[in-house]
Design a protein around this motif. Structure first.
Motif, mmCIF file in Angstrom:
data_model
loop_
_atom_site.group_PDB
_atom_site.id
_atom_site.type_symbol
_atom_site.label_atom_id
_atom_site.label_comp_id
_atom_site.label_asym_id
_atom_site.label_seq_id
_atom_site.Cartn_x
_atom_site.Cartn_y
_atom_site.Cartn_z
ATOM 1 N N LYS A 294 0.832 -1.202 0.000
ATOM 2 C CA LYS A 294 0.000 0.000 0.000
ATOM 3 C C LYS A 294 0.866 1.251 0.000
ATOM 4 O O LYS A 294 1.826 1.361 0.751
ATOM 5 N N GLY A 295 0.500 2.182 -0.858
ATOM 6 C CA GLY A 295 1.198 3.459 -0.918
ATOM 7 C C GLY A 295 2.518 3.412 -1.671
ATOM 8 O O GLY A 295 3.217 4.403 -1.750
ATOM 9 N N LYS A 296 2.886 2.247 -2.212
ATOM 10 C CA LYS A 296 4.157 2.121 -2.949
ATOM 11 C C LYS A 296 3.859 1.456 -4.299
ATOM 12 O O LYS A 296 3.854 0.235 -4.399
ATOM 13 N N ARG B 83 5.041 -7.570 -2.015
ATOM 14 C CA ARG B 83 5.620 -8.381 -0.951
ATOM 15 C C ARG B 83 4.986 -9.761 -1.011
ATOM 16 O O ARG B 83 3.846 -9.915 -1.446
ATOM 17 N N PRO B 84 5.719 -10.790 -0.573
ATOM 18 C CA PRO B 84 5.142 -12.131 -0.595
ATOM 19 C C PRO B 84 4.125 -12.318 0.530
ATOM 20 O O PRO B 84 4.288 -11.763 1.628
ATOM 21 N N LYS B 85 3.074 -13.074 0.247
ATOM 22 C CA LYS B 85 2.072 -13.395 1.264
ATOM 23 C C LYS B 85 1.669 -14.859 1.090
ATOM 24 O O LYS B 85 1.336 -15.287 -0.013
#
Length: 146
Positions: free
Chosen positions: A64-66, A71-73
């Motif tokens: 968020k915001g980038k 990112r891995p989840k």
């Protein structure tokens, strides 16, 4: 140094202790002619098994915001389901006849149909993790205290 080298052969694969499969009553809803729960054969998973399963259940999500950053989840429900299915040797969850009898097409869906009691499903997950060497959060807390 000489003593270290003399122990080197003890690291060879032929000296490695192999974990054995375990028979375990997974659910009370599948029983034999005497009403006893059927035993399922479950194998301990290896590091390689775990990594492959975790990788298969990992997706990239946006940060968020980038913009353009991810990112891995790990999808934990999918991971746990695949982990259990990989550990179950018998019954064969890939058997088409067994899947058809429950009206499903994947081992994961079959397991959820066969073990439809949430407590038994969770107990199976804990059992698979335990025989595979995972420790529960409580076990880690207890070890840290000692």
């Amino acid at each position: 140094m000489e003593k270290i080298m003399s122990n080197f052969s003890k690291f060879m694969k032929s000296n490695k202790i192999q974990k054995q499969n375990v028979m375990h009553p997974v659910t009370k809803s599948l029983t034999d002619e005497n009403g006893e729960p059927l035993l399922w054969e479950i194998k301990p998973l290896t590091t390689k098994d775990n990594e492959a399963i975790r990788d298969a259940c990992t997706i990239e999500v946006p940060v968020k915001g980038k913009p353009n950053m991810f990112r891995p989840k790990v999808d934990m429900n999918k991971y746990q389901s695949k982990l259990m299915c990989s550990a179950i040797v018998f019954p064969d969850l890939n058997n088409a006849e067994l899947q058809n009898s429950y009206g499903v097409m994947t081992p994961e869906d079959l397991l959820k149909e066969m073990v439809d009691d949430p407590a038994e499903y969770t107990d199976l997950m804990v059992f698979v993790q335990n025989i595979s060497g995972f420790k529960t959060l409580q076990e880690e807390v207890d070890e840290a205290k000692n």
